[in-house]
Design a protein around this motif. Structure first.
Motif, mmCIF file in Angstrom:
data_model
loop_
_atom_site.group_PDB
_atom_site.id
_atom_site.type_symbol
_atom_site.label_atom_id
_atom_site.label_comp_id
_atom_site.label_asym_id
_atom_site.label_seq_id
_atom_site.Cartn_x
_atom_site.Cartn_y
_atom_site.Cartn_z
ATOM 1 N N GLY A 1 -4.550 15.303 -52.575
ATOM 2 C CA GLY A 1 -4.872 15.210 -51.146
ATOM 3 C C GLY A 1 -3.456 14.533 -50.454
ATOM 4 N N PHE A 2 -2.860 14.179 -51.196
ATOM 5 C CA PHE A 2 -1.593 13.397 -50.532
ATOM 6 C C PHE A 2 -0.468 14.106 -49.916
ATOM 7 N N SER A 3 -0.398 15.472 -50.253
ATOM 8 C CA SER A 3 0.593 16.148 -49.626
ATOM 9 C C SER A 3 0.016 16.670 -48.331
ATOM 10 N N ALA A 4 -1.119 16.876 -48.346
ATOM 11 C CA ALA A 4 -1.742 17.054 -46.829
ATOM 12 C C ALA A 4 -1.494 15.975 -46.259
ATOM 13 N N LEU A 5 -1.938 14.706 -46.670
ATOM 14 C CA LEU A 5 -1.698 13.418 -45.749
ATOM 15 C C LEU A 5 -0.128 13.309 -45.337
ATOM 16 N N ALA A 6 0.613 13.413 -46.114
ATOM 17 C CA ALA A 6 2.223 13.532 -45.994
ATOM 18 C C ALA A 6 2.402 14.535 -44.678
ATOM 19 N N GLU A 7 1.898 15.659 -44.764
ATOM 20 C CA GLU A 7 2.336 16.612 -43.701
ATOM 21 C C GLU A 7 1.562 15.974 -42.339
ATOM 22 N N ILE A 8 0.299 15.471 -42.565
ATOM 23 C CA ILE A 8 -0.254 15.145 -41.213
ATOM 24 C C ILE A 8 0.515 13.816 -40.531
ATOM 25 N N ALA A 9 0.906 12.920 -41.466
ATOM 26 C CA ALA A 9 1.573 11.668 -41.248
ATOM 27 C C ALA A 9 2.801 11.862 -40.274
ATOM 28 N N GLN A 10 3.532 13.194 -40.557
ATOM 29 C CA GLN A 10 4.647 13.581 -39.849
ATOM 30 C C GLN A 10 4.441 14.307 -38.799
ATOM 31 N N ASN A 11 3.352 15.360 -38.692
ATOM 32 C CA ASN A 11 3.412 16.321 -37.801
ATOM 33 C C ASN A 11 2.241 16.406 -37.015
ATOM 34 N N ASP A 12 0.930 15.758 -37.237
ATOM 35 C CA ASP A 12 -0.003 15.703 -36.440
ATOM 36 C C ASP A 12 0.164 15.141 -34.910
ATOM 37 N N PRO A 13 -0.207 15.813 -33.810
ATOM 38 C CA PRO A 13 0.042 15.456 -32.369
ATOM 39 C C PRO A 13 -0.319 14.073 -32.088
ATOM 40 N N ASP A 14 -1.437 13.531 -32.885
ATOM 41 C CA ASP A 14 -1.979 12.321 -32.567
ATOM 42 C C ASP A 14 -1.493 11.402 -33.354
ATOM 43 N N ALA A 15 -1.105 9.959 -32.590
ATOM 44 C CA ALA A 15 -0.496 9.066 -33.102
ATOM 45 C C ALA A 15 -1.333 8.177 -34.024
ATOM 46 N N GLU A 16 -2.521 7.964 -33.737
ATOM 47 C CA GLU A 16 -3.500 7.405 -34.368
ATOM 48 C C GLU A 16 -3.773 8.076 -35.792
ATOM 49 N N ILE A 17 -3.968 9.481 -35.514
ATOM 50 C CA ILE A 17 -4.143 10.094 -36.780
ATOM 51 C C ILE A 17 -2.989 10.223 -37.826
ATOM 52 N N ARG A 18 -1.813 10.297 -37.142
ATOM 53 C CA ARG A 18 -0.886 9.926 -38.152
ATOM 54 C C ARG A 18 -0.802 8.417 -38.759
ATOM 55 N N ARG A 19 -1.253 7.414 -38.032
ATOM 56 C CA ARG A 19 -1.177 6.234 -38.496
ATOM 57 C C ARG A 19 -2.336 6.156 -39.974
ATOM 58 N N ILE A 20 -3.334 6.768 -39.774
ATOM 59 C CA ILE A 20 -4.121 6.747 -40.515
ATOM 60 C C ILE A 20 -3.961 7.634 -42.092
ATOM 61 N N ALA A 21 -3.294 8.755 -41.710
ATOM 62 C CA ALA A 21 -2.651 9.377 -42.886
ATOM 63 C C ALA A 21 -1.693 8.462 -43.680
ATOM 64 N N THR A 22 -0.801 7.847 -42.790
ATOM 65 C CA THR A 22 0.359 7.216 -43.175
ATOM 66 C C THR A 22 -0.409 5.972 -44.313
ATOM 67 N N GLY A 23 -1.162 5.430 -43.561
ATOM 68 C CA GLY A 23 -1.975 4.109 -44.422
ATOM 69 C C GLY A 23 -2.558 4.776 -45.646
ATOM 70 N N GLY A 24 -3.045 6.050 -45.712
ATOM 71 C CA GLY A 24 -3.800 6.669 -46.859
ATOM 72 C C GLY A 24 -2.776 7.223 -48.012
ATOM 73 N N LEU A 25 -1.754 7.155 -47.642
ATOM 74 C CA LEU A 25 -0.417 7.532 -48.720
ATOM 75 C C LEU A 25 -0.295 6.151 -49.556
ATOM 76 N N GLY A 26 -0.717 5.030 -49.158
ATOM 77 C CA GLY A 26 -0.673 3.707 -49.966
ATOM 78 C C GLY A 26 -1.474 3.762 -51.138
ATOM 79 N N ALA A 27 -2.135 4.827 -51.577
ATOM 80 C CA ALA A 27 -2.971 4.958 -52.755
ATOM 81 C C ALA A 27 -2.337 5.989 -53.704
ATOM 82 N N THR A 28 -1.114 6.431 -53.477
ATOM 83 C CA THR A 28 -0.449 7.694 -54.357
ATOM 84 C C THR A 28 0.070 7.100 -55.604
#
Length: 330
Positions: free
Chosen positions: A170-197
């Motif tokens: 799932g981390f590839s999807a989270l990385a893509e979302i962290a960079q490209n989702d139009p919603d800043a809060e969603i990008r923040r959540i995805a960025t935090g999710g990368l902390g378990a990689t």
């Protein structure tokens, strides 16, 4: 006019009075009855709560019943709450969503999975929220299909649930979302999710670097903390720049992570932040210098030993103790 609440067989005769109250036309009488029934916490009375959630004509009674089903994870209760997510009244929907968010048993995720195929966005978002902390790996594909949903509410819950899974796929999807989702809060959540990689791939490093310089300061905070959690030395220089960020919250996160990285390159900038008027930042600087260690860090801590804030002085003592501990180990 009766409300057609069902007659329950094999229940204690002490509960018989409740049926009379439930079939009263007065909403307030039914409301109190449902409250008292819920307080009994008896499985054999759940059918009345189920009926109230789905069929009582008063929204306040349905809302109460949905709220009081929290903690019950039998199949009928789960399905009742899931159906209530489509109630005509918002308060009932919210109560059902909140009750579902408190489920604890892993098998409940499988029971609720079919509702992820609903067309109602609120239903899907609520179910994603409900199963989030259950880490239902078997539902990975079901969760992943919603991270690009057109509705930001659904995407947010899907990304959060995907993050909780901590599944390497799932981390590839989270990385893509962290960079490209139009919603800043969603990008923040995805960025935090990368902390378990467990694998700092180029795409993950790129996502963290992007988040660290994002316009939203909350996203910069999340990125800085995630870099420290991962001890990403590759982004040390990028992190150093955040010690000059206009938001002290970002500086605190960067300071904390640079301490975890034991960044000698950060010492001079950390010393400058000892002059900041936010005491919480000065506390983090003291701890970070202690974690970095060395003579230069020790000298800086001693120079500020008389900081006007007692909590900062305490952190300075902790920082000095960390340095001494390193010296003894060496």
């Amino acid at each position: 006019m009766t409300q057609n609440y069902p007659i329950l067989s094999d229940i204690d005769e002490d509960y018989a009075e409740y049926l009379l109250q439930l079939n009263q036309e007065d909403d307030n009488i039914r409301f109190v009855a449902i409250m008292n029934i819920a307080d009994e916490e008896q499985p054999e009375l759940l059918a009345w709560l189920h009926h109230a959630v789905l069929h009582d004509p008063a929204s306040k009674v349905r809302e109460l019943a949905a709220a009081r089903l929290e903690g019950w994870e039998d199949l009928i209760s789960l399905n009742t709450l899931a159906k209530a997510l489509s109630d005509t009244h918002e308060n009932v929907r919210l109560a059902a969503s909140q009750s579902l968010s408190e489920i604890k048993h892993a098998e409940s995720a499988q029971h609720l999975a079919p509702y992820l195929q609903q067309q109602d966005d609120f239903v899907v978002a609520s179910i994603l929220r409900a199963i989030r902390e259950l880490r239902a790996e078997s539902l990975f594909d079901n969760i992943l299909q919603h991270v690009q949903h057109s509705n930001a509410l659904v995407r947010k819950e899907a990304v959060s649930t995907l993050s909780w899974l901590q599944k390497q796929q799932g981390f590839s999807a989270l990385a893509e979302i962290a960079q490209n989702d139009p919603d800043a809060e969603i990008r923040r959540i995805a960025t935090g999710g990368l902390g378990a990689t467990l694998n700092l791939s180029p795409e993950i490093l790129s996502a963290l670097r992007s988040s660290l310089t994002a316009e939203a300061w909350q996203l910069r905070v999340e990125a800085a903390l995630t870099i420290g959690k991962l001890k990403t030395a590759e982004l040390e220089q990028a992190l150093l720049h955040q010690l000059d960020d206009n938001y002290w919250q970002v500086r605190i996160a960067a300071t904390r992570s640079l301490g975890l990285l034991q960044s000698n390159a950060a010492i001079a900038k950390l010393a400058e932040n000892f002059q900041h008027d936010i005491s919480n930042l000065r506390k983090e600087v003291a701890i970070a210098l202690g974690e970095i260690g060395g003579e230069q860090a020790q000298v800086i801590l001693l120079q500020h030993a008389e900081d006007p804030d007692p909590e900062v002085r305490k952190s300075i003592r902790i920082g000095l103790a960390l340095i001494q501990e390193k010296l003894h180990v060496a």
